[in-house]
Design a protein around this motif. Sequence first.
Motif, PDB file in Angstrom:
ATOM      1  N   LYS A   1      25.969 -42.625 -31.615  1.00 55.13           N
ATOM      2  CA  LYS A   1      25.348 -41.328 -31.938  1.00 55.13           C
ATOM      3  C   LYS A   1      24.142 -41.565 -32.521  1.00 55.13           C
ATOM      4  O   LYS A   1      22.596 -41.489 -32.342  1.00 55.13           O
TER       5      LYS A   1
ATOM      6  N   ILE B   1      33.480 -43.215 -27.256  1.00 57.58           N
ATOM      7  CA  ILE B   1      32.362 -41.550 -27.638  1.00 57.58           C
ATOM      8  C   ILE B   1      31.230 -41.405 -26.312  1.00 57.58           C
ATOM      9  O   ILE B   1      30.866 -40.724 -25.722  1.00 57.58           O
TER      10      ILE B   1
ATOM     11  N   VAL C   1      31.835 -40.469 -22.405  1.00 56.44           N
ATOM     12  CA  VAL C   1      32.260 -38.962 -22.636  1.00 56.44           C
ATOM     13  C   VAL C   1      31.057 -37.795 -21.776  1.00 56.44           C
ATOM     14  O   VAL C   1      30.152 -37.885 -21.786  1.00 56.44           O
TER      15      VAL C   1
ATOM     16  N   LYS D   1      28.674 -35.931 -20.353  1.00 55.11           N
ATOM     17  CA  LYS D   1      26.646 -35.376 -20.727  1.00 55.11           C
ATOM     18  C   LYS D   1      27.360 -34.089 -19.988  1.00 55.11           C
ATOM     19  O   LYS D   1      27.184 -33.480 -21.028  1.00 55.11           O
TER      20      LYS D   1
ATOM     21  N   VAL E   1      29.787 -32.195 -22.732  1.00 59.44           N
ATOM     22  CA  VAL E   1      29.029 -32.610 -24.088  1.00 59.44           C
ATOM     23  C   VAL E   1      27.411 -31.012 -24.176  1.00 59.44           C
ATOM     24  O   VAL E   1      27.655 -30.247 -25.091  1.00 59.44           O
TER      25      VAL E   1
ATOM     26  N   LEU F   1      31.707 -32.525 -32.020  1.00 59.02           N
ATOM     27  CA  LEU F   1      31.990 -34.019 -32.134  1.00 59.02           C
ATOM     28  C   LEU F   1      33.889 -33.601 -31.813  1.00 59.02           C
ATOM     29  O   LEU F   1      34.544 -34.886 -31.902  1.00 59.02           O
TER      30      LEU F   1
ATOM     31  N   GLU G   1      33.990 -34.157 -27.792  1.00 61.90           N
ATOM     32  CA  GLU G   1      34.191 -36.177 -28.337  1.00 61.90           C
ATOM     33  C   GLU G   1      34.843 -36.528 -28.005  1.00 61.90           C
ATOM     34  O   GLU G   1      35.472 -37.364 -28.073  1.00 61.90           O
TER      35      GLU G   1
END
Length: 307
Positions: free
Chosen positions: A121, A179, A182, A184, A187, A201, A205
């Motif tokens: 992150k 992570i 994943v 985009k 997300v 999350l 994710e």
Amino acid sequence: MLDINFSIPFGTWVETATRWVVDVFGVFFDIVGAILKFPYDFFYLILSSVPNWVVMLVIVALALLAKGRKGIVLAVGSLIGLLFIVSVGQWDNAMRTLSLVLVASILSLVIAIPTGIWAAKSERASRVIRPILDFFQTMPAMVYLIPALLLFGVGVVPGIFATVIFSLPPGVRMTELGIRGVDKEVVEAGRAFGATPGRILRQIELPLAMPSIMAGVNQVIMLSLSMVVIAGMVGAAGLGQQVTQALQSIDLSLGFEAGLSVVVLAMILDRLTGGIGSRKVRKAASTKAASDEETDQETKSLPAVAN
């Protein structure tokens, strides 16, 4: 040509700093040592207090649960391997080793997975964590035993401490990689539906990154097993200590019996975690397929709304 020659007392600085830490925070490390030893004693009490055939049945059941019908071969192979450990008189040492590996692996994963998420992150955190992991992985594992002995004394605790440091990096790296890998768009779709960062999350994710995370779990367990012999050098009872004794006395039979018992445990744990990882992969694939289908339906509905 003249060579450049100079020296710095780096090792002396490290030793002085470590001894200062031991003198000032000795009580703290005594408490930490007791905390680390408690789960080890707990696991060993459970594994040693039940009959060995019960432990075998549990492992066979786990093999069948992890791999379904394909787990029959793993179950039979695990049973044969465990019977071999019994036949060479290494069952109790194997349970001590398994207890150490369980404690070290759990502690490593408790630290590694949140750290890997943090690194994924935050670019700044990743830049700080990466050289630390490089240091942990490239430093010879035996070097960790020296400060561990000063901090915790002889016994199983310095073995757990050194094992956690040695096995930690793959868990962090694979979690960060998973992570970051994943999709985009998935997300963004979650954000478009108003999902909070925590929910994205937990529900997007982590499930999609689970194959990579499980690969990291597998590596943590295998590296923990590879440390049991080194941990045996500082008094950690188990198969590692048996191998160390065999080396010191040139006892070939004991060395091979204990060494093959380590191999049996490693193969069983590797296949079990691999089977659990495969199930997670299938679940993640179904989650992604459902998410893609939902995204496609939303895309198809847009022109109708516009009209």
